[in-house]
Design a protein around this motif. Structure first.
Motif, PDB file in Angstrom:
ATOM      1  N   VAL A 112      36.507  41.384  32.387  1.00  0.00           N
ATOM      2  CA  VAL A 112      35.940  41.469  33.733  1.00  0.00           C
ATOM      3  C   VAL A 112      37.049  41.930  34.673  1.00  0.00           C
ATOM      4  O   VAL A 112      38.099  41.284  34.776  1.00  0.00           O
ATOM      5  CB  VAL A 112      35.381  40.116  34.206  1.00  0.00           C
ATOM      6  CG1 VAL A 112      34.794  40.235  35.609  1.00  0.00           C
ATOM      7  CG2 VAL A 112      34.323  39.592  33.231  1.00  0.00           C
ATOM      8  N   SER A 113      36.815  43.068  35.358  1.00  0.00           N
ATOM      9  CA  SER A 113      37.802  43.621  36.293  1.00  0.00           C
ATOM     10  C   SER A 113      37.291  43.502  37.721  1.00  0.00           C
ATOM     11  O   SER A 113      36.072  43.378  37.952  1.00  0.00           O
ATOM     12  CB  SER A 113      38.090  45.091  35.958  1.00  0.00           C
ATOM     13  OG  SER A 113      38.562  45.217  34.627  1.00  0.00           O
ATOM     14  N   PHE A 114      38.231  43.594  38.697  1.00  0.00           N
ATOM     15  CA  PHE A 114      37.889  43.310  40.080  1.00  0.00           C
ATOM     16  C   PHE A 114      38.272  44.456  41.011  1.00  0.00           C
ATOM     17  O   PHE A 114      39.233  45.191  40.761  1.00  0.00           O
ATOM     18  CB  PHE A 114      38.571  42.021  40.523  1.00  0.00           C
ATOM     19  CG  PHE A 114      38.268  40.857  39.635  1.00  0.00           C
ATOM     20  CD1 PHE A 114      37.043  40.219  39.714  1.00  0.00           C
ATOM     21  CD2 PHE A 114      39.181  40.433  38.680  1.00  0.00           C
ATOM     22  CE1 PHE A 114      36.735  39.158  38.879  1.00  0.00           C
ATOM     23  CE2 PHE A 114      38.886  39.375  37.842  1.00  0.00           C
ATOM     24  CZ  PHE A 114      37.661  38.729  37.935  1.00  0.00           C
ATOM     25  N   VAL A 115      37.530  44.574  42.090  1.00  0.00           N
ATOM     26  CA  VAL A 115      37.727  45.650  43.065  1.00  0.00           C
ATOM     27  C   VAL A 115      39.097  45.550  43.732  1.00  0.00           C
ATOM     28  O   VAL A 115      39.725  46.571  44.049  1.00  0.00           O
ATOM     29  CB  VAL A 115      36.607  45.621  44.129  1.00  0.00           C
ATOM     30  CG1 VAL A 115      36.917  46.571  45.282  1.00  0.00           C
ATOM     31  CG2 VAL A 115      35.266  45.978  43.496  1.00  0.00           C
ATOM     32  N   ASP A 116      39.600  44.339  43.953  1.00  0.00           N
ATOM     33  CA  ASP A 116      40.859  44.175  44.670  1.00  0.00           C
ATOM     34  C   ASP A 116      42.090  44.480  43.823  1.00  0.00           C
ATOM     35  O   ASP A 116      43.226  44.365  44.294  1.00  0.00           O
ATOM     36  CB  ASP A 116      40.962  42.769  45.259  1.00  0.00           C
ATOM     37  CG  ASP A 116      41.014  41.677  44.190  1.00  0.00           C
ATOM     38  OD1 ASP A 116      41.049  42.015  42.982  1.00  0.00           O
ATOM     39  OD2 ASP A 116      41.025  40.488  44.555  1.00  0.00           O
ATOM     40  N   GLY A 117      41.887  44.860  42.555  1.00  0.00           N
ATOM     41  CA  GLY A 117      43.006  45.211  41.700  1.00  0.00           C
ATOM     42  C   GLY A 117      43.732  44.037  41.091  1.00  0.00           C
ATOM     43  O   GLY A 117      44.755  44.213  40.406  1.00  0.00           O
ATOM     44  N   SER A 118      43.249  42.836  41.309  1.00  0.00           N
ATOM     45  CA  SER A 118      43.881  41.663  40.709  1.00  0.00           C
ATOM     46  C   SER A 118      43.693  41.686  39.196  1.00  0.00           C
ATOM     47  O   SER A 118      42.828  42.407  38.685  1.00  0.00           O
ATOM     48  CB  SER A 118      43.286  40.383  41.312  1.00  0.00           C
ATOM     49  OG  SER A 118      41.890  40.339  41.112  1.00  0.00           O
ATOM     50  N   PRO A 119      44.499  40.919  38.454  1.00  0.00           N
ATOM     51  CA  PRO A 119      44.435  40.980  36.992  1.00  0.00           C
ATOM     52  C   PRO A 119      43.030  40.714  36.450  1.00  0.00           C
ATOM     53  O   PRO A 119      42.313  39.837  36.940  1.00  0.00           O
ATOM     54  CB  PRO A 119      45.412  39.886  36.561  1.00  0.00           C
ATOM     55  CG  PRO A 119      46.372  39.766  37.695  1.00  0.00           C
ATOM     56  CD  PRO A 119      45.566  40.018  38.927  1.00  0.00           C
ATOM     57  N   SER A 120      42.656  41.480  35.445  1.00  0.00           N
ATOM     58  CA  SER A 120      41.363  41.275  34.782  1.00  0.00           C
ATOM     59  C   SER A 120      41.384  39.955  34.022  1.00  0.00           C
ATOM     60  O   SER A 120      42.454  39.393  33.735  1.00  0.00           O
ATOM     61  CB  SER A 120      41.084  42.429  33.819  1.00  0.00           C
ATOM     62  OG  SER A 120      41.044  43.660  34.501  1.00  0.00           O
ATOM     63  N   VAL A 121      40.207  39.451  33.711  1.00  0.00           N
ATOM     64  CA  VAL A 121      40.096  38.230  32.911  1.00  0.00           C
ATOM     65  C   VAL A 121      39.368  38.557  31.617  1.00  0.00           C
ATOM     66  O   VAL A 121      38.501  39.430  31.574  1.00  0.00           O
ATOM     67  CB  VAL A 121      39.365  37.103  33.675  1.00  0.00           C
ATOM     68  CG1 VAL A 121      40.152  36.677  34.890  1.00  0.00           C
ATOM     69  CG2 VAL A 121      37.955  37.529  34.066  1.00  0.00           C
ATOM     70  N   GLU A 122      39.723  37.842  30.567  1.00  0.00           N
ATOM     71  CA  GLU A 122      39.078  37.991  29.269  1.00  0.00           C
ATOM     72  C   GLU A 122      38.258  36.746  28.977  1.00  0.00           C
ATOM     73  O   GLU A 122      38.741  35.624  29.148  1.00  0.00           O
ATOM     74  CB  GLU A 122      40.122  38.209  28.170  1.00  0.00           C
ATOM     75  CG  GLU A 122      40.859  39.530  28.271  1.00  0.00           C
ATOM     76  CD  GLU A 122      41.781  39.779  27.092  1.00  0.00           C
ATOM     77  OE1 GLU A 122      42.151  38.785  26.416  1.00  0.00           O
ATOM     78  OE2 GLU A 122      42.114  40.949  26.826  1.00  0.00           O
ATOM     79  N   VAL A 123      37.028  36.964  28.570  1.00  0.00           N
ATOM     80  CA  VAL A 123      36.114  35.848  28.318  1.00  0.00           C
ATOM     81  C   VAL A 123      35.305  36.124  27.058  1.00  0.00           C
ATOM     82  O   VAL A 123      35.156  37.264  26.624  1.00  0.00           O
ATOM     83  CB  VAL A 123      35.155  35.625  29.515  1.00  0.00           C
ATOM     84  CG1 VAL A 123      35.912  35.231  30.763  1.00  0.00           C
ATOM     85  CG2 VAL A 123      34.315  36.866  29.776  1.00  0.00           C
ATOM     86  N   ASP A 124      34.757  35.044  26.502  1.00  0.00           N
ATOM     87  CA  ASP A 124      33.896  35.199  25.331  1.00  0.00           C
ATOM     88  C   ASP A 124      32.498  35.668  25.722  1.00  0.00           C
ATOM     89  O   ASP A 124      31.874  36.463  25.020  1.00  0.00           O
ATOM     90  CB  ASP A 124      33.781  33.851  24.589  1.00  0.00           C
ATOM     91  CG  ASP A 124      35.124  33.331  24.141  1.00  0.00           C
ATOM     92  OD1 ASP A 124      35.780  34.018  23.349  1.00  0.00           O
ATOM     93  OD2 ASP A 124      35.524  32.237  24.602  1.00  0.00           O
ATOM     94  N   LEU A 125      32.007  35.162  26.850  1.00  0.00           N
ATOM     95  CA  LEU A 125      30.636  35.438  27.283  1.00  0.00           C
ATOM     96  C   LEU A 125      30.621  35.798  28.757  1.00  0.00           C
ATOM     97  O   LEU A 125      31.248  35.115  29.581  1.00  0.00           O
ATOM     98  CB  LEU A 125      29.755  34.197  27.045  1.00  0.00           C
ATOM     99  CG  LEU A 125      28.366  34.172  27.679  1.00  0.00           C
ATOM    100  CD1 LEU A 125      27.483  35.282  27.117  1.00  0.00           C
ATOM    101  CD2 LEU A 125      27.706  32.804  27.460  1.00  0.00           C
ATOM    102  N   VAL A 126      29.899  36.863  29.087  1.00  0.00           N
ATOM    103  CA  VAL A 126      29.629  37.224  30.471  1.00  0.00           C
ATOM    104  C   VAL A 126      28.134  37.093  30.710  1.00  0.00           C
ATOM    105  O   VAL A 126      27.330  37.701  29.992  1.00  0.00           O
ATOM    106  CB  VAL A 126      30.069  38.669  30.795  1.00  0.00           C
ATOM    107  CG1 VAL A 126      29.678  39.034  32.236  1.00  0.00           C
ATOM    108  CG2 VAL A 126      31.562  38.846  30.587  1.00  0.00           C
ATOM    109  N   ILE A 127      27.762  36.295  31.697  1.00  0.00           N
ATOM    110  CA  ILE A 127      26.360  36.181  32.099  1.00  0.00           C
ATOM    111  C   ILE A 127      26.190  36.965  33.396  1.00  0.00           C
ATOM    112  O   ILE A 127      26.763  36.602  34.433  1.00  0.00           O
ATOM    113  CB  ILE A 127      25.938  34.710  32.288  1.00  0.00           C
ATOM    114  CG1 ILE A 127      26.032  33.956  30.962  1.00  0.00           C
ATOM    115  CG2 ILE A 127      24.514  34.627  32.848  1.00  0.00           C
ATOM    116  CD1 ILE A 127      25.663  32.486  31.058  1.00  0.00           C
ATOM    117  N   GLY A 128      25.427  38.046  33.334  1.00  0.00           N
ATOM    118  CA  GLY A 128      25.184  38.876  34.503  1.00  0.00           C
ATOM    119  C   GLY A 128      24.036  38.326  35.322  1.00  0.00           C
ATOM    120  O   GLY A 128      22.871  38.489  34.959  1.00  0.00           O
ATOM    121  N   ALA A 129      24.373  37.659  36.422  1.00  0.00           N
ATOM    122  CA  ALA A 129      23.369  37.103  37.327  1.00  0.00           C
ATOM    123  C   ALA A 129      23.559  37.729  38.699  1.00  0.00           C
ATOM    124  O   ALA A 129      23.374  37.072  39.723  1.00  0.00           O
ATOM    125  CB  ALA A 129      23.511  35.579  37.398  1.00  0.00           C
TER     126      ALA A 129
END
Length: 461
Positions: A168-185
C-alpha cells in the motif's frame, strides 16, 4: 496476519470491528494487526468531511445525507454488538410502513414488509427498517474504534502480490506498508480496485453518473404532523420527478426509542428528499443553490400532497446528491486484495440496500476468513504463502455467496430507478397502473401465500 483497511466509512469501520471480534488469536505471541487508512480526518468529533471542490464520486457532496438500514443490515449489527444496535436505532427513526402515492395524492401501494408493528405476539415481531443520517450511523461505529487504529493518509496505489505481501503506497510519499490482506472499503473511486486489474493503465470500470440527482433537508414536523402516518416512509411519484418524506427521529422520552421492533412517537423533525433528472452531475463548484431551489418549487408546484406543498414553502437547498454507480466487476478479489461495499458494487439509492449490503459483505468475508484461518492454525502456523491461500479460499467463497444476491438487488433497483426519471403523460400513468397492480398483488399474496418482492426507493444508501 497484517491487515490494511482502505477507507474509514461505514464499510471500513464495520470491517474493523468484525475482524477484531471474529479473527482467531494467532498461534505466536503476536496478535493480528489491523490498520485503517483514510484520506480525510475522521476523529470522533467530526461533524462532516469536506469532499473538496472538484468532481465527486460520492453519493453526496459531503459525508452526510440520509440512508435506510434494512432488517438484514440491522441483524449484522445485532450479531456484532447489541449495544451498538441500540445506539444506531436511538439516533434514527424506525419505519414500519411504506406508502407510495401518485402526485395527485392517490395511494398506489401501502405495505408493511416486516409485519404489523402493533402485533401483541412477541414471536411475530421482526425488525423494521431504521432511517438515519449517514453521519449518525458512521459515528456510532467510529466511536468504538481506537484513534490509533486509523491513519490519516490518502492511498495512491495498492499492489497485489501473488507470491508475497501486498503493498500500500501513499500520496504524501511516506514509506509504503506491506500487508497480508488489503480490504478495499474506499467507495466508488476505489484505489484498491485498481489492484485487481493491473494489466490496464486506465480504470476499466469507471464510476457512471446515472443522470439523477437529489436534494434533501428538514422542516418542523409540527407543520405537517396530521398528514404523516407514524412510522411511515412516503414516496410520491410524478412524471417530472420524485419526492419522499419521513419523520427523522424519535422523541427522547419514547419508551422503546432504541428498539428496532417498535414504532416510537416521532420528534419535531421531518426529513424530505426529491430526486429528478439532471444532465450533468452537480459538484460543489457548479451548484447554484438559488436556481435549484427555484427549479424544485416550479417542478412540484402542481403536486397535490399537502406535505410537499408545505416543504416547498420553506425549503432551502444546501447540497445535492448525484447518483453514481459502477459497472458490474468481473471479480472482487485478487491475491489478497478484497473489495467490499461500494468499492465492489455501488447500488443505486433506489435499492434501499446500499448500507445493508455493505454490512453483509464485511460480515460474510470476516466469518469466512476466520473459518479458514482456524483450519490453517489447526494444521500448523501459517506462513506468508499459506496466508495467501487462506485469504484466497475465503474470498472465493465470499464472492460465490454474495454476487448472486447483489446482482438481483441491482436489477430490481434499476427498474425502480427509472420511475424517478422524467417521462411523458402515457409513461407516467403506466407507472401508476403498474404500482397499483403491485399493491393489489401484495395484498392478495399477504392473505394467501408468499409475498412478492416490491422494490422500495430510499433517500440515499
Amino acid at each position: 496476519m497484517k491487515i490494511a483497511i482502505i477507507g474509514a466509512g461505514i464499510s471500513g469501520c464495520t470491517a474493523y470491528l468484525l475482524l477484531k471480534k471474529h479473527l482467531p488469536k494467532a498461534l505466536d505471541a503476536e496478535d493480528h494487526s489491523i490498520t485503517i487508512y483514510e484520506a480525510y480526518d475522521t476523529n470522533k468529533d467530526t461533524t462532516y468531511v469536506e469532499r473538496g471542490q472538484g468532481p465527486t464520486h460520492s453519493s453526496t457532496l459531503i459525508v452526510g445525507g440520509g440512508l435506510g438500514v434494512g432488517p438484514n443490515g440491522l441483524n449484522v449489527i445485532k450479531r456484532l454488538d447489541e449495544d451498538l444496535l441500540r445506539d444506531i436505532v436511538r439516533g434514527g427513526y424506525v419505519v414500519s410502513t411504506m406508502i407510495m402515492k401518485s402526485k395527485n395524492g392517490t395511494v398506489l401501494v401501502r405495505t408493511q414488509p416486516a409485519g404489523d408493528p402493533e402485533s401483541d405476539k412477541v414471536a411475530d415481531r421482526n425488525m423494521h427498517m431504521v432511517s438515519s443520517s449517514r453521519h449518525s450511523l458512521w459515528k456510532c461505529l467510529r466511536e468504538r474504534i481506537p484513534d490509533d487504529a486509523i491513519v490519516t493518509k490518502r492511498v495512491s496505489a495498492v499492489v497485489a502480490n501473488p507470491s508475497g505481501p501486498n503493498t500500500v503506497s501513499f500520496v504524501d510519499g511516506s514509506p509504503s506498508v506491506e500487508v497480508d490482506l488489503v480490504i478495499g472499503a474506499d467507495g466508488l473511486k476505489s484505489s484498491a480496485n485498481r489492484a485487481l486489474f493491473p494489466e490496464v493503465k486506465e480504470d476499466p470500470f469507471p464510476p457512471h453518473y446515472e443522470g439523477l440527482a437529489g436534494v434533501g433537508g428538514f422542516i418542523p414536523a409540527a407543520e405537517v404532523r396530521e398528514h404523516v402516518e407514524k412510522g411511515s416512509m412516503n414516496f410520491v411519484f410524478g412524471g417530472n420527478g420524485f419526492f419522499g418524506y419521513f419523520f427523522s427521529e424519535s422523541t427522547e422520552d419514547s419508551p422503546h426509542r432504541d428498539s428496532p421492533y417498535h414504532i416510537s412517537e416521532p420528534s419535531d423533525r421531518l426529513a424530505w428528499w426529491s430526486t429528478y433528472t439532471v444532465a450533468e452531475p452537480p459538484t460543489p463548484g457548479n451548484l447554484d443553490r438559488a436556481a435549484v431551489t427555484a427549479q424544485l418549487r416550479e417542478r412540484h408546484q402542481s403536486w397535490k400532497d399537502p406535505v410537499i406543498q408545505k416543504i416547498l414553502q420553506s425549503l432551502t437547498v444546501e447540497n445535492m446528491y448525484p447518483t453514481w454507480t459502477i459497472p458490474p466487476l468481473p471479480t472482487w478479489e485478487r491475491d489478497g486484495v478484497v473489495l467490499v461495499g461500494d468499492a465492489a458494487h455501488a447500488l443505486p439509492s433506489t435499492s434501499g440496500q446500499g448500507s445493508s449490503q455493505a454490512l453483509e459483505d464485511v460480515e460474510a468475508f470476516t466469518l469466512l476468513l476466520s473459518h479458514h484461518l482456524r483450519k490453517a492454525h489447526t494444521a500448523g502456523k501459517p506462513g506468508t504463502l499459506e496466508k495467501k491461500d487462506v485469504i484466497k479460499a475465503a474470498a472465493k467463497q465470499y464472492m460465490e455467496l454474495r454476487l448472486p444476491r447483489v446482482t438481483q438487488i441491482l436489477q430490481d433497483s434499476r427498474q425502480m430507478q427509472d420511475s424517478k426519471r422524467d417521462k411523458g403523460f402515457v409513461e407516467e400513468y403506466m407507472m401508476y397502473i403498474f404500482m397499483w397492480m403491485m399493491g393489489k398483488l401484495h395484498c392478495r399474496f399477504t392473505a394467501g401465500g408468499p409475498l412478492p418482492v416490491i422494490p422500495r426507493p430510499l433517500t440515499a444508501r
